[in-house]
Motif scaffolding. Structure first.
Motif, PDB file in Angstrom:
ATOM      1  N   ALA A 328       1.028  -1.174   0.164  1.00  0.00           N
ATOM      2  CA  ALA A 328      -0.001  -0.112   0.085  1.00  0.00           C
ATOM      3  C   ALA A 328       0.944   1.165  -0.111  1.00  0.00           C
ATOM      4  O   ALA A 328       1.912   1.208   0.668  1.00  0.00           O
ATOM      5  N   LEU A 329       0.396   2.466  -0.625  1.00  0.00           N
ATOM      6  CA  LEU A 329       0.754   3.695  -0.597  1.00  0.00           C
ATOM      7  C   LEU A 329       0.116   4.165   0.633  1.00  0.00           C
ATOM      8  O   LEU A 329      -1.118   4.574   0.374  1.00  0.00           O
ATOM      9  N   PHE A 330       0.704   4.914   1.342  1.00  0.00           N
ATOM     10  CA  PHE A 330       0.093   5.172   2.753  1.00  0.00           C
ATOM     11  C   PHE A 330       0.179   6.757   2.739  1.00  0.00           C
ATOM     12  O   PHE A 330       1.093   7.241   2.787  1.00  0.00           O
ATOM     13  N   TYR A 331      -1.014   7.351   2.874  1.00  0.00           N
ATOM     14  CA  TYR A 331      -1.017   8.974   3.012  1.00  0.00           C
ATOM     15  C   TYR A 331      -1.715   9.160   4.399  1.00  0.00           C
ATOM     16  O   TYR A 331      -2.881   9.309   4.586  1.00  0.00           O
ATOM     17  N   GLY A 332      -1.154   9.112   5.616  1.00  0.00           N
ATOM     18  CA  GLY A 332      -1.516   9.048   6.682  1.00  0.00           C
ATOM     19  C   GLY A 332      -2.079  10.494   7.099  1.00  0.00           C
ATOM     20  O   GLY A 332      -2.839  10.422   8.196  1.00  0.00           O
ATOM     21  N   HIS A 333      -1.722  11.681   6.594  1.00  0.00           N
ATOM     22  CA  HIS A 333      -2.277  12.914   7.060  1.00  0.00           C
ATOM     23  C   HIS A 333      -3.678  13.173   6.208  1.00  0.00           C
ATOM     24  O   HIS A 333      -4.387  14.013   6.785  1.00  0.00           O
ATOM     25  N   GLY A 334      -3.704  12.589   5.103  1.00  0.00           N
ATOM     26  CA  GLY A 334      -5.032  12.866   4.367  1.00  0.00           C
ATOM     27  C   GLY A 334      -5.217  14.310   4.010  1.00  0.00           C
ATOM     28  O   GLY A 334      -6.216  14.531   4.115  1.00  0.00           O
ATOM     29  N   SER A 335      -4.302  15.002   3.453  1.00  0.00           N
ATOM     30  CA  SER A 335      -4.337  16.175   3.182  1.00  0.00           C
ATOM     31  C   SER A 335      -4.445  16.554   1.925  1.00  0.00           C
ATOM     32  O   SER A 335      -4.034  15.733   1.093  1.00  0.00           O
ATOM     33  N   PRO A 336      -4.598  17.782   1.511  1.00  0.00           N
ATOM     34  CA  PRO A 336      -4.611  18.092  -0.088  1.00  0.00           C
ATOM     35  C   PRO A 336      -3.534  17.982  -0.645  1.00  0.00           C
ATOM     36  O   PRO A 336      -3.317  17.634  -1.861  1.00  0.00           O
ATOM     37  N   GLU A 337      -2.471  18.057   0.006  1.00  0.00           N
ATOM     38  CA  GLU A 337      -1.043  17.877  -0.451  1.00  0.00           C
ATOM     39  C   GLU A 337      -0.855  16.577  -0.614  1.00  0.00           C
ATOM     40  O   GLU A 337      -0.055  15.994  -1.581  1.00  0.00           O
ATOM     41  N   ASP A 338      -1.274  15.480   0.029  1.00  0.00           N
ATOM     42  CA  ASP A 338      -1.329  14.139  -0.231  1.00  0.00           C
ATOM     43  C   ASP A 338      -2.026  13.932  -1.532  1.00  0.00           C
ATOM     44  O   ASP A 338      -1.488  12.969  -2.349  1.00  0.00           O
ATOM     45  N   LEU A 339      -3.258  14.296  -1.717  1.00  0.00           N
ATOM     46  CA  LEU A 339      -3.697  14.215  -3.062  1.00  0.00           C
ATOM     47  C   LEU A 339      -2.953  14.823  -4.260  1.00  0.00           C
ATOM     48  O   LEU A 339      -3.115  14.196  -5.279  1.00  0.00           O
ATOM     49  N   ASP A 340      -2.306  15.938  -3.761  1.00  0.00           N
ATOM     50  CA  ASP A 340      -1.439  16.391  -5.091  1.00  0.00           C
ATOM     51  C   ASP A 340      -0.341  15.391  -5.279  1.00  0.00           C
ATOM     52  O   ASP A 340      -0.099  15.098  -6.443  1.00  0.00           O
ATOM     53  N   ASP A 341       0.259  14.759  -4.464  1.00  0.00           N
ATOM     54  CA  ASP A 341       1.268  14.082  -4.551  1.00  0.00           C
ATOM     55  C   ASP A 341       0.699  12.483  -5.485  1.00  0.00           C
ATOM     56  O   ASP A 341       1.518  12.097  -6.076  1.00  0.00           O
ATOM     57  N   LEU A 342      -0.293  12.213  -4.845  1.00  0.00           N
ATOM     58  CA  LEU A 342      -1.005  11.086  -5.659  1.00  0.00           C
ATOM     59  C   LEU A 342      -1.272  11.387  -6.955  1.00  0.00           C
ATOM     60  O   LEU A 342      -1.197  10.430  -7.997  1.00  0.00           O
ATOM     61  N   GLU A 343      -1.788  12.518  -7.161  1.00  0.00           N
ATOM     62  CA  GLU A 343      -2.043  13.048  -8.681  1.00  0.00           C
ATOM     63  C   GLU A 343      -0.560  12.905  -9.594  1.00  0.00           C
ATOM     64  O   GLU A 343      -0.780  12.473 -10.643  1.00  0.00           O
TER      65      GLU A 343
END
Length: 604
Positions: A328-343
């Protein structure tokens, strides 16, 4: 213990008291929670039960020991599962962690109804069945990992049912059945379908769809005495169908909606999902089983790819993605920046199986930007799985944004803290709907034990009115905590910076749920508050009574620094608010807050 407050003198007792199948246990002081995590005898020896995936119920332990005594060796233990297929998955997990040294390192023993027992030919009765995985004692920690993460072990009610059958000779190990035993038949009176019980007559004050009021008898009288002696297949099937209808009805006004939960037309139109039906609702033994088996089904449907865990999740969700697949790729903060990185990753060509998130998260009550997640999923081809246990069906509507909704029915859907259950709901308009239906047609097993289904159906008849009251009480407690200077931070969807994402899916009549948490300026402050808080105190949530817990201590004791790096601090206390009188409940919290020593004053 010296100086123990009277309401804390119940260490290890079931919550609620005197409940044989309770899913929570009293850990009334901060030190008791630490002692439990450290395995201290003064705590563990007093525990009558625990949360079932973490603490294997004593009735299950006893049955496993009985099986090992008869079929195993002193160097072995057993884990008990409802079917051979689940047992095979356990053996596969054990074998990958500990490659077997000989062919019989791990053995599956299947227990089936004895063909010589008269009742085994009565097809109207539920028949006892289970499968035992027998393994070397030293591999207990690994077997326990499978039990905890998958949620697929047998329930305590199934254990009791099967133990009685085993002792009576009605349940036998499959390989011991001979041809001569198969040829024997029971008395003629058992060869005819029994007319002893009419399934629907068992609902004395309400039909199987949940209309009407719950039976006024105590649960033990309702099932254990009247029904448990003759566990009826048709009655249990009606209970299971009623549960699924109740869930479907809460999601859309388009599906067999009981009168008790009909919504105004303007609201119903917002909940319309084309083609959705009760057949898209699947029952599981636990909420974690729903997550585990949904993950398996998506891998079957789409292939082996990494998943995404977005937001700080309940502990076992992340473990499932990490240990039972490619990772799994874990984005523990659940932040907009995490979604930016995912994109950015997706744009570069990375492929993922599915994104798993909670709506809102536990224990920080942050809400993910589900609309943006859905847009990314549509563009880059991955599934979205939303755990809405905390928000719940009646407060939020997330189905349009999810391919699968998962939920723990153990929690507010039941409310009584005496039965486990879970559900997975497919979005009939989702991209992977057909693939998922085919995968589940091949692999799905209804392993929710029949007697558990009867309790869950009965408990959930009034969940609509309970949720309305819980929403009000939770907001009142949020206000009390927020105003107090010794509270560092209150986490609640309504007061969260992510409220706008919650409100995008909140129904016009929906609230913000019954779960909140608070962090304190020190662990000492948190402990003083917790020890003086006169509520039930133990694991689980969604109960009809307020239940408090130092959640991070229980869930992340061996990884406190890791949890803190995501804002999940050791001083956090989580509250699942119940149905009590609002003013009385506020007074309970105010007294506990007043017990925190003044700043600069030692609490010792």
């Amino acid at each position: 213990m010296p100086g123990l407050l009277p309401f804390n003198d119940n260490l290890g007792e079931t919550i609620p008291p005197d409940t044989p199948h309770a899913v929570s246990v009293s850990l009334p002081t901060w030190s008791a929670n630490v002692g439990y995590e450290e395995g201290k005898d003064w705590v563990v020896s007093k525990m009558q039960c625990g949360y079932p995936r973490f603490f294997i119920h004593k009735s299950i332990q006893h049955l496993a020991e009985t099986i090992v005594t008869k079929y195993g060796t002193p160097h072995e233990k057993a884990m008990l599962f409802p079917t051979h297929a689940v047992a095979l998955r356990c053996v596969d997990f054990l074998s990958r962690q500990h490659p077997p040294t000989h062919p019989h390192t791990f053995r599956i023993l299947d227990f089936v109804p004895s063909p010589t027992d008269a009742a085994s030919v009565d097809h109207k009765r539920v028949q006892p069945r289970l499968s035992a995985v027998v393994y070397p004692k030293e591999q207990w920690p690994t077997a326990k990992v499978f039990w905890q993460h998958t949620g697929d072990g047998i329930s305590s009610r199934r254990a009791g049912f099967c133990r009685k059958a085993l002792e009576a000779g009605q349940l036998v190990e499959k390989s011991a059945i001979t041809d001569s035993m198969r040829l024997r038949k029971g008395p003629k009176r058992y060869q005819r379908l029994s007319r002893e019980t009419n399934a629907l007559d068992m609902y004395e004050n309400g039909d199987a769809n949940g209309n009407g009021t719950a039976n006024a008898q105590e649960p033990a009288q309702f099932v254990e005495e009247r029904f448990g002696r003759n566990l009826n297949v048709a009655f249990a099937a009606e209970a299971k169908l009623a549960i699924r209808r109740r869930i479907a009805g809460s999601l859309t006004a388009n599906v067999d909606l009981p009168e008790a939960i009909e919504k105004p037309q303007d609201e119903a139109s917002k909940r319309h999902v084309v083609g959705f039906s009760v057949d898209d609702v699947y029952l599981y033994p636990t909420g974690m089983s729903a997550i585990f088996n949904t993950h398996r089904a998506i891998m079957t449907a789409r292939g082996m790819m990494k998943s995404i865990s977005y937001g700080f999740p309940y502990v076992d969700t992340l473990k499932i993605l990490e240990k039972f697949g490619p990772g799994a790729l874990f984005y523990g903060h659940g932040s907009p920046e995490d979604l930016d990185d995912l994109e950015r990753r997706l744009e570069s060509g990375e492929k993922y199986l599915a994104l798993f998130c909670e709506f809102p998260g536990n224990p920080l009550l942050k809400t993910p930007d589900i609309r943006r997640i859905r847009a990314l999923a549509d563009k880059y081809d991955f599934a979205v799985v939303v755990d809405e246990t905390i928000g719940n069906f009646l407060n939020v509507h997330v189905l349009p944004y999810a391919d699968v909704i998962v939920s723990s029915l153990t929690k507010v859907f039941s409310g009584d803290s005496n039965v486990m259950g879970g559900s997975a709901i497919l979005n009939s308009e989702g991209r992977y709907y057909d693939l998922m239906k085919h995968a589940l047609a091949r692999e799905y097993e209804d392993n929710h034990f029949e007697e558990d289904s009867v309790f869950l159906e009965r408990n959930s008849r009034d969940f609509v009115s309970r949720i309305e009251r819980i929403n009000v009480n939770a907001e009142a407690i949020c206000e009390v905590l927020t105003k107090h200077p010794r509270v560092k931070q209150v986490n609640y969807p309504k007061s969260s910076p992510t409220r706008k994402y919650y409100d995008q899916c909140r129904l016009p009549s929906g609230g913000y749920g019954g779960l909140l948490s608070a962090t304190f300026h020190s662990v000492a402050d948190a402990a003083a508050f917790y020890d003086n808080l006169d509520t039930c105190k133990g694991p689980s949530l969604g109960t009809n009574f307020t239940l408090s817990s130092p959640f991070v201590i229980l869930a992340h004791y061996i990884e406190l620094d890791w949890a803190a790096s995501y804002g999940v601090e050791a001083s956090l206390v989580r509250f699942s608010v119940g149905l009590e009188d609002s003013e009385a409940l506020k007074a309970v919290f105010q007294r506990a807050l007043a017990a925190i020593p003044a700043a600069g004053v030692s609490s010792t």
